[in-house]
Design a protein around this motif. Sequence first.
Motif, PDB file in Angstrom:
ATOM      1  N   MET A   1      -2.043 -10.310 -14.606  1.00  0.00           N
ATOM      2  CA  MET A   1      -0.701  -9.771 -14.701  1.00  0.00           C
ATOM      3  C   MET A   1       0.079 -10.432 -15.817  1.00  0.00           C
ATOM      4  O   MET A   1       1.162 -10.005 -16.112  1.00  0.00           O
ATOM      5  N   SER A   2      -0.443 -11.470 -16.402  1.00  0.00           N
ATOM      6  CA  SER A   2       0.325 -12.164 -17.428  1.00  0.00           C
ATOM      7  C   SER A   2       0.334 -11.414 -18.752  1.00  0.00           C
ATOM      8  O   SER A   2       1.122 -11.702 -19.621  1.00  0.00           O
ATOM      9  N   SER A   3      -0.522 -10.420 -18.910  1.00  0.00           N
ATOM     10  CA  SER A   3      -0.548  -9.656 -20.155  1.00  0.00           C
ATOM     11  C   SER A   3       0.692  -8.787 -20.265  1.00  0.00           C
ATOM     12  O   SER A   3       1.061  -8.087 -19.332  1.00  0.00           O
ATOM     13  N   GLY A   4       1.334  -8.821 -21.427  1.00  0.00           N
ATOM     14  CA  GLY A   4       2.515  -8.007 -21.648  1.00  0.00           C
ATOM     15  C   GLY A   4       2.208  -6.528 -21.679  1.00  0.00           C
ATOM     16  O   GLY A   4       3.101  -5.699 -21.614  1.00  0.00           O
ATOM     17  N   ASN A   5       0.931  -6.162 -21.756  1.00  0.00           N
ATOM     18  CA  ASN A   5       0.547  -4.753 -21.818  1.00  0.00           C
ATOM     19  C   ASN A   5       0.283  -4.140 -20.439  1.00  0.00           C
ATOM     20  O   ASN A   5       0.072  -2.954 -20.327  1.00  0.00           O
ATOM     21  N   TRP A   6       0.265  -4.948 -19.405  1.00  0.00           N
ATOM     22  CA  TRP A   6      -0.032  -4.462 -18.067  1.00  0.00           C
ATOM     23  C   TRP A   6       1.277  -4.276 -17.321  1.00  0.00           C
ATOM     24  O   TRP A   6       1.959  -5.226 -16.986  1.00  0.00           O
ATOM     25  N   SER A   8       3.000  -2.544 -13.992  1.00  0.00           N
ATOM     26  CA  SER A   8       2.750  -1.941 -12.688  1.00  0.00           C
ATOM     27  C   SER A   8       3.773  -0.860 -12.400  1.00  0.00           C
ATOM     28  O   SER A   8       4.944  -1.017 -12.712  1.00  0.00           O
ATOM     29  N   VAL A   9       3.313   0.214 -11.783  1.00  0.00           N
ATOM     30  CA  VAL A   9       4.207   1.255 -11.288  1.00  0.00           C
ATOM     31  C   VAL A   9       3.974   1.392  -9.784  1.00  0.00           C
ATOM     32  O   VAL A   9       2.892   1.083  -9.288  1.00  0.00           O
ATOM     33  N   SER A  10       4.958   1.841  -9.063  1.00  0.00           N
ATOM     34  CA  SER A  10       4.898   1.872  -7.600  1.00  0.00           C
ATOM     35  C   SER A  10       4.157   3.065  -7.021  1.00  0.00           C
ATOM     36  O   SER A  10       3.631   2.988  -5.910  1.00  0.00           O
ATOM     37  N   THR A  11       4.105   4.171  -7.725  1.00  0.00           N
ATOM     38  CA  THR A  11       3.588   5.418  -7.167  1.00  0.00           C
ATOM     39  C   THR A  11       2.227   5.291  -6.483  1.00  0.00           C
ATOM     40  O   THR A  11       2.056   5.796  -5.369  1.00  0.00           O
ATOM     41  N   PRO A  12       1.231   4.636  -7.084  1.00  0.00           N
ATOM     42  CA  PRO A  12      -0.063   4.564  -6.397  1.00  0.00           C
ATOM     43  C   PRO A  12      -0.005   3.822  -5.059  1.00  0.00           C
ATOM     44  O   PRO A  12      -0.866   4.026  -4.200  1.00  0.00           O
ATOM     45  N   TYR A  13       0.997   2.997  -4.868  1.00  0.00           N
ATOM     46  CA  TYR A  13       1.088   2.192  -3.661  1.00  0.00           C
ATOM     47  C   TYR A  13       1.813   2.900  -2.518  1.00  0.00           C
ATOM     48  O   TYR A  13       1.880   2.363  -1.413  1.00  0.00           O
ATOM     49  N   ILE A  14       2.333   4.076  -2.781  1.00  0.00           N
ATOM     50  CA  ILE A  14       3.023   4.837  -1.734  1.00  0.00           C
ATOM     51  C   ILE A  14       2.381   6.201  -1.515  1.00  0.00           C
ATOM     52  O   ILE A  14       2.843   6.984  -0.704  1.00  0.00           O
ATOM     53  N   THR A  15       1.290   6.475  -2.245  1.00  0.00           N
ATOM     54  CA  THR A  15       0.605   7.759  -2.169  1.00  0.00           C
ATOM     55  C   THR A  15      -0.711   7.597  -1.408  1.00  0.00           C
ATOM     56  O   THR A  15      -1.525   6.747  -1.783  1.00  0.00           O
ATOM     57  N   PRO A  16      -0.938   8.373  -0.341  1.00  0.00           N
ATOM     58  CA  PRO A  16      -2.191   8.250   0.411  1.00  0.00           C
ATOM     59  C   PRO A  16      -3.404   8.579  -0.470  1.00  0.00           C
ATOM     60  O   PRO A  16      -3.357   9.476  -1.303  1.00  0.00           O
ATOM     61  N   THR A  17      -4.472   7.831  -0.262  1.00  0.00           N
ATOM     62  CA  THR A  17      -5.742   8.086  -0.955  1.00  0.00           C
ATOM     63  C   THR A  17      -6.735   8.631   0.053  1.00  0.00           C
ATOM     64  O   THR A  17      -6.424   8.744   1.244  1.00  0.00           O
ATOM     65  N   GLY A  18      -7.940   8.917  -0.403  1.00  0.00           N
ATOM     66  CA  GLY A  18      -8.999   9.349   0.504  1.00  0.00           C
ATOM     67  C   GLY A  18      -9.411   8.215   1.424  1.00  0.00           C
ATOM     68  O   GLY A  18      -9.198   7.039   1.122  1.00  0.00           O
ATOM     69  N   GLU A  28      -6.228  -0.562  -9.638  1.00  0.00           N
ATOM     70  CA  GLU A  28      -5.406  -0.932 -10.789  1.00  0.00           C
ATOM     71  C   GLU A  28      -5.981  -2.156 -11.503  1.00  0.00           C
ATOM     72  O   GLU A  28      -6.077  -2.188 -12.734  1.00  0.00           O
ATOM     73  N   ALA A  29      -6.379  -3.165 -10.743  1.00  0.00           N
ATOM     74  CA  ALA A  29      -6.950  -4.376 -11.348  1.00  0.00           C
ATOM     75  C   ALA A  29      -8.237  -4.037 -12.103  1.00  0.00           C
ATOM     76  O   ALA A  29      -8.440  -4.500 -13.234  1.00  0.00           O
ATOM     77  N   ALA A  30      -9.097  -3.220 -11.509  1.00  0.00           N
ATOM     78  CA  ALA A  30     -10.358  -2.834 -12.157  1.00  0.00           C
ATOM     79  C   ALA A  30     -10.105  -2.085 -13.455  1.00  0.00           C
ATOM     80  O   ALA A  30     -10.831  -2.275 -14.446  1.00  0.00           O
ATOM     81  N   ALA A  31      -9.076  -1.247 -13.485  1.00  0.00           N
ATOM     82  CA  ALA A  31      -8.740  -0.496 -14.702  1.00  0.00           C
ATOM     83  C   ALA A  31      -8.357  -1.427 -15.849  1.00  0.00           C
ATOM     84  O   ALA A  31      -8.418  -1.040 -17.016  1.00  0.00           O
ATOM     85  N   GLY A  37      -7.714  -8.020  -4.982  1.00  0.00           N
ATOM     86  CA  GLY A  37      -8.011  -8.121  -3.560  1.00  0.00           C
ATOM     87  C   GLY A  37      -6.791  -8.615  -2.815  1.00  0.00           C
ATOM     88  O   GLY A  37      -5.728  -8.824  -3.402  1.00  0.00           O
ATOM     89  N   ASN A  38      -6.939  -8.780  -1.516  1.00  0.00           N
ATOM     90  CA  ASN A  38      -5.869  -9.372  -0.728  1.00  0.00           C
ATOM     91  C   ASN A  38      -6.453 -10.013   0.508  1.00  0.00           C
ATOM     92  O   ASN A  38      -7.570  -9.697   0.915  1.00  0.00           O
ATOM     93  N   ARG A  39      -5.686 -10.918   1.058  1.00  0.00           N
ATOM     94  CA  ARG A  39      -6.098 -11.623   2.270  1.00  0.00           C
ATOM     95  C   ARG A  39      -4.954 -11.475   3.263  1.00  0.00           C
ATOM     96  O   ARG A  39      -3.796 -11.777   2.948  1.00  0.00           O
ATOM     97  N   VAL A  40      -5.276 -10.985   4.443  1.00  0.00           N
ATOM     98  CA  VAL A  40      -4.256 -10.822   5.479  1.00  0.00           C
ATOM     99  C   VAL A  40      -3.940 -12.192   6.065  1.00  0.00           C
ATOM    100  O   VAL A  40      -4.826 -12.896   6.541  1.00  0.00           O
ATOM    101  N   LEU A  41      -2.668 -12.570   5.996  1.00  0.00           N
ATOM    102  CA  LEU A  41      -2.219 -13.846   6.552  1.00  0.00           C
ATOM    103  C   LEU A  41      -1.777 -13.691   8.003  1.00  0.00           C
ATOM    104  O   LEU A  41      -1.925 -14.602   8.807  1.00  0.00           O
ATOM    105  N   TYR A  42      -1.205 -12.520   8.325  1.00  0.00           N
ATOM    106  CA  TYR A  42      -0.720 -12.265   9.677  1.00  0.00           C
ATOM    107  C   TYR A  42      -0.601 -10.764   9.885  1.00  0.00           C
ATOM    108  O   TYR A  42      -0.212 -10.029   8.982  1.00  0.00           O
ATOM    109  N   ALA A  43      -0.919 -10.331  11.091  1.00  0.00           N
ATOM    110  CA  ALA A  43      -0.670  -8.946  11.496  1.00  0.00           C
ATOM    111  C   ALA A  43      -0.358  -8.954  12.979  1.00  0.00           C
ATOM    112  O   ALA A  43      -1.112  -9.528  13.771  1.00  0.00           O
ATOM    113  N   GLY A  44       0.768  -8.351  13.348  1.00  0.00           N
ATOM    114  CA  GLY A  44       1.142  -8.294  14.756  1.00  0.00           C
ATOM    115  C   GLY A  44       2.646  -8.233  14.930  1.00  0.00           C
ATOM    116  O   GLY A  44       3.399  -8.068  13.972  1.00  0.00           O
TER     117      GLY A  44
END
Length: 179
Positions: A1-6, A8-18, A28-31, A37-44
């Motif tokens: 994320m430190s690259s000035g060329n990257w 982020s936009v919100s749309t992909p994060y609010i749109t359902p995928t398959g 987005e990271a792969a592109a 990735g992410n790690r769940v710290l808490y759910a409940g």
Amino acid sequence: MSSGNWVSVSTPYITPTGRNSTDAWSAEAAAHGHRGGNRVLYAGPAPAPSFVSRSFSLPGGSEVIARQRVVLLDDEPIEIATSYYPMEIASGTALAAPGKIKGGAIRLLADLGHTAVRVVEEVTSRQPTAEERSTLRVSESESVLVVERVSINADGAPFQAEVMAAPAKIRRLRYEMDV
């Protein structure tokens, strides 16, 4: 994320995928040639913070389902994201469990009848909390950008509220709107 060329936009994060799609962050990271990735710290169950209580029109101290994650880029923490859901929507679902959700939370919410038709985001900056300093590996003197997002369905009901905190030095946001 430190690259000035990257940017982020919100749309992909609010749109359902398959159901079998890669999550929006990993895609987005792969592109950009990285591994997301992410790690769940808490759910409940958790008491609703004031932003969430206001968003869901709940009395102060009401319980909601919270899902807190640390977002990773090439195994390095870059964001703490916490999503909140009304109990009547999320209780007893995968949103309240610590594991990964097949197809992601937005896909699950869509399957439950909740798709965003309107999103409200508020962006602020502040000094990081002790937890944010430790998790994101930032100093007291660095700022974090905080995005508070509320997703609203076609009936006008808010069904998801999120708080995301990331080091300001690595984050750039862009908003596009059709008027």
